[in-house]
Design a protein around this motif. Sequence first.
Motif, PDB file in Angstrom:
ATOM      1  N   VAL A 117      18.313   9.592  24.028  1.00 56.77           N
ATOM      2  CA  VAL A 117      17.061   9.979  23.379  1.00 56.77           C
ATOM      3  C   VAL A 117      17.352  10.837  22.137  1.00 56.77           C
ATOM      4  O   VAL A 117      16.782  10.614  21.063  1.00 56.77           O
ATOM      5  CB  VAL A 117      16.141  10.747  24.356  1.00 56.77           C
ATOM      6  N   SER A 118      18.257  11.800  22.292  1.00 56.82           N
ATOM      7  CA  SER A 118      18.640  12.653  21.158  1.00 56.82           C
ATOM      8  C   SER A 118      19.283  11.816  20.054  1.00 56.82           C
ATOM      9  O   SER A 118      19.077  12.077  18.860  1.00 56.82           O
ATOM     10  CB  SER A 118      19.611  13.740  21.619  1.00 56.82           C
ATOM     11  N   TYR A 119      20.052  10.820  20.450  1.00 55.86           N
ATOM     12  CA  TYR A 119      20.685   9.908  19.490  1.00 55.86           C
ATOM     13  C   TYR A 119      19.622   9.181  18.663  1.00 55.86           C
ATOM     14  O   TYR A 119      19.730   9.076  17.438  1.00 55.86           O
ATOM     15  CB  TYR A 119      21.558   8.918  20.249  1.00 55.86           C
ATOM     16  N   MET A 120      18.581   8.701  19.336  1.00 57.36           N
ATOM     17  CA  MET A 120      17.533   7.970  18.626  1.00 57.36           C
ATOM     18  C   MET A 120      16.751   8.885  17.680  1.00 57.36           C
ATOM     19  O   MET A 120      16.371   8.483  16.585  1.00 57.36           O
ATOM     20  CB  MET A 120      16.573   7.315  19.633  1.00 57.36           C
ATOM     21  N   ILE A 124      20.816   8.940  14.583  1.00 53.66           N
ATOM     22  CA  ILE A 124      20.717   7.846  13.625  1.00 53.66           C
ATOM     23  C   ILE A 124      20.106   8.379  12.336  1.00 53.66           C
ATOM     24  O   ILE A 124      18.973   8.866  12.324  1.00 53.66           O
ATOM     25  CB  ILE A 124      19.862   6.690  14.183  1.00 53.66           C
ATOM     26  N   HIS A 125      20.872   8.287  11.274  1.00 56.52           N
ATOM     27  CA  HIS A 125      20.476   8.863   9.985  1.00 56.52           C
ATOM     28  C   HIS A 125      19.093   8.360   9.541  1.00 56.52           C
ATOM     29  O   HIS A 125      18.224   9.155   9.168  1.00 56.52           O
ATOM     30  CB  HIS A 125      21.534   8.513   8.934  1.00 56.52           C
ATOM     31  N   ALA A 126      18.903   7.056   9.577  1.00 59.24           N
ATOM     32  CA  ALA A 126      17.631   6.484   9.106  1.00 59.24           C
ATOM     33  C   ALA A 126      16.463   6.929   9.975  1.00 59.24           C
ATOM     34  O   ALA A 126      15.386   7.248   9.468  1.00 59.24           O
ATOM     35  CB  ALA A 126      17.721   4.960   9.097  1.00 59.24           C
ATOM     36  N   ASN A 127      16.664   6.955  11.290  1.00 63.10           N
ATOM     37  CA  ASN A 127      15.585   7.385  12.186  1.00 63.10           C
ATOM     38  C   ASN A 127      15.168   8.819  11.907  1.00 63.10           C
ATOM     39  O   ASN A 127      13.974   9.150  11.903  1.00 63.10           O
ATOM     40  CB  ASN A 127      16.036   7.275  13.649  1.00 63.10           C
ATOM     41  N   PHE A 128      16.167   9.686  11.695  1.00 61.45           N
ATOM     42  CA  PHE A 128      15.845  11.092  11.469  1.00 61.45           C
ATOM     43  C   PHE A 128      15.059  11.274  10.182  1.00 61.45           C
ATOM     44  O   PHE A 128      14.011  11.940  10.167  1.00 61.45           O
ATOM     45  CB  PHE A 128      17.112  11.955  11.425  1.00 61.45           C
ATOM     46  N   TRP A 129      15.537  10.712   9.090  1.00 57.51           N
ATOM     47  CA  TRP A 129      14.907  10.953   7.788  1.00 57.51           C
ATOM     48  C   TRP A 129      13.617  10.166   7.576  1.00 57.51           C
ATOM     49  O   TRP A 129      12.762  10.583   6.795  1.00 57.51           O
ATOM     50  CB  TRP A 129      15.901  10.664   6.670  1.00 57.51           C
ATOM     51  N   GLU A 130      13.469   9.048   8.284  1.00 55.61           N
ATOM     52  CA  GLU A 130      12.276   8.237   8.090  1.00 55.61           C
ATOM     53  C   GLU A 130      11.216   8.434   9.170  1.00 55.61           C
ATOM     54  O   GLU A 130      10.061   8.071   8.974  1.00 55.61           O
ATOM     55  CB  GLU A 130      12.664   6.756   8.024  1.00 55.61           C
ATOM     56  N   LEU A 131      11.608   9.026  10.328  1.00 52.78           N
ATOM     57  CA  LEU A 131      10.653   9.183  11.431  1.00 52.78           C
ATOM     58  C   LEU A 131      10.598  10.620  11.952  1.00 52.78           C
ATOM     59  O   LEU A 131       9.568  11.284  11.851  1.00 52.78           O
ATOM     60  CB  LEU A 131      11.021   8.235  12.581  1.00 52.78           C
ATOM     61  N   THR A 132      11.717  11.114  12.494  1.00 53.76           N
ATOM     62  CA  THR A 132      11.714  12.421  13.151  1.00 53.76           C
ATOM     63  C   THR A 132      11.390  13.554  12.189  1.00 53.76           C
ATOM     64  O   THR A 132      10.504  14.375  12.458  1.00 53.76           O
ATOM     65  CB  THR A 132      13.083  12.698  13.813  1.00 53.76           C
ATOM     66  N   ASN A 133      12.106  13.619  11.081  1.00 54.43           N
ATOM     67  CA  ASN A 133      11.886  14.707  10.126  1.00 54.43           C
ATOM     68  C   ASN A 133      10.472  14.708   9.550  1.00 54.43           C
ATOM     69  O   ASN A 133       9.809  15.759   9.548  1.00 54.43           O
ATOM     70  CB  ASN A 133      12.924  14.636   9.004  1.00 54.43           C
ATOM     71  N   PRO A 134       9.952  13.574   9.086  1.00 56.90           N
ATOM     72  CA  PRO A 134       8.566  13.576   8.584  1.00 56.90           C
ATOM     73  C   PRO A 134       7.548  13.958   9.658  1.00 56.90           C
ATOM     74  O   PRO A 134       6.577  14.663   9.358  1.00 56.90           O
ATOM     75  CB  PRO A 134       8.349  12.129   8.117  1.00 56.90           C
ATOM     76  N   ALA A 135       7.761  13.495  10.895  1.00 53.67           N
ATOM     77  CA  ALA A 135       6.821  13.805  11.979  1.00 53.67           C
ATOM     78  C   ALA A 135       6.785  15.299  12.256  1.00 53.67           C
ATOM     79  O   ALA A 135       5.712  15.890  12.436  1.00 53.67           O
ATOM     80  CB  ALA A 135       7.200  13.043  13.246  1.00 53.67           C
ATOM     81  N   VAL A 168      27.337   7.816  12.928  1.00 52.32           N
ATOM     82  CA  VAL A 168      26.572   6.561  12.874  1.00 52.32           C
ATOM     83  C   VAL A 168      26.373   6.055  11.455  1.00 52.32           C
ATOM     84  O   VAL A 168      25.993   4.914  11.262  1.00 52.32           O
ATOM     85  CB  VAL A 168      25.185   6.744  13.528  1.00 52.32           C
ATOM     86  N   THR A 169      26.638   6.896  10.447  1.00 45.97           N
ATOM     87  CA  THR A 169      26.398   6.453   9.072  1.00 45.97           C
ATOM     88  C   THR A 169      27.262   5.258   8.746  1.00 45.97           C
ATOM     89  O   THR A 169      26.807   4.263   8.184  1.00 45.97           O
ATOM     90  CB  THR A 169      26.683   7.598   8.082  1.00 45.97           C
ATOM     91  N   GLY A 170      28.547   5.332   9.116  1.00 45.37           N
ATOM     92  CA  GLY A 170      29.451   4.226   8.865  1.00 45.37           C
ATOM     93  C   GLY A 170      29.029   2.974   9.609  1.00 45.37           C
ATOM     94  O   GLY A 170      29.121   1.862   9.096  1.00 45.37           O
ATOM     95  N   VAL A 171      28.545   3.158  10.835  1.00 44.82           N
ATOM     96  CA  VAL A 171      28.087   2.019  11.628  1.00 44.82           C
ATOM     97  C   VAL A 171      26.891   1.363  10.966  1.00 44.82           C
ATOM     98  O   VAL A 171      26.805   0.140  10.862  1.00 44.82           O
ATOM     99  CB  VAL A 171      27.718   2.468  13.059  1.00 44.82           C
TER     100      VAL A 171
END
Length: 201
Positions: A117-120, A124-135, A168-171
Motif C-alpha cells: 500500500v505504501s509502495y502504491m 511509485i514516482h508517478a503515483n505520488f506526484w500525480e495522485l497522492t501529493n495533489p490529494a 522504481v524510477t528506473g523500472v
Amino acid sequence: MSETPYTLHIWPPKWSLQSLDPTCLAAVMYLQLTIPGKFKVTPCTNPDQSPNGQLPFLTHGHVAIATFPSIVAFITSLAKSSSASDATDLDALLTSSQRAEKVALYAHVEACVADLVSYMFYGIHANFWELTNPAMASEMPIPQKYYVASRIRESYRTRLEAAGLWSVTGVEESRKACLKKTTRNQTTEWHSRAQLRGRRL
C-alpha cells in the motif's frame, strides 16, 4: 468510560471514503468496534499537530496517542483496566492459539500488505506526484501543502528501500522505453503491411 471525549484525528474524506489514508480508515473501524458511540472523528489537515507528525492520532483530554498500534494498545488497556470503561477487548474471547495466529497475521499484513500500500502511495514516482501529493496538498493549509506530503513520503523511504520497493524510477523508465519500442514495432509492422497491400493492388 470517562466523560472526556475521545477524538480521532484523521486525514479528510476523499474518493467517496471517510479518509484518503488506509491507516486512518483502519483506526475508524477499530474504534467503531471497540468504543462505538464513545468517540468522534475530526478531519485533520495539519499532521504537525500529531505527536509523531503523522495521522491518525487519538486525543483524550491532555493525552495524545499516535500510530495505529498505539491506539489499539491504549483502547485494549482501557478494556482490561475496568468494566466501567465500556471499551471492548476484541481479543478477550480468543484462545492462546488464536492469539498467536492473530499476532502472526498482523505481522504478515504489516510487513507485506502495508508495504505494498505504501509502495502504491509513495514508492511509485508517478503515483505520488500525480495522485497522492495533489490529494494531500489540496486539503492542507499554507505552508504545509508545500512540504508535508514529501516529508511523509521520505519517512517511508528506508522501509520501502529495504523491501526493494523504492528504486522504481528506473523500472518506470524501462517500462516506458519498452512501451515505446513495442509501439514503434507495431507501427513499423502496420506500415509494412500497408505497403505490401499497396503493391498487390
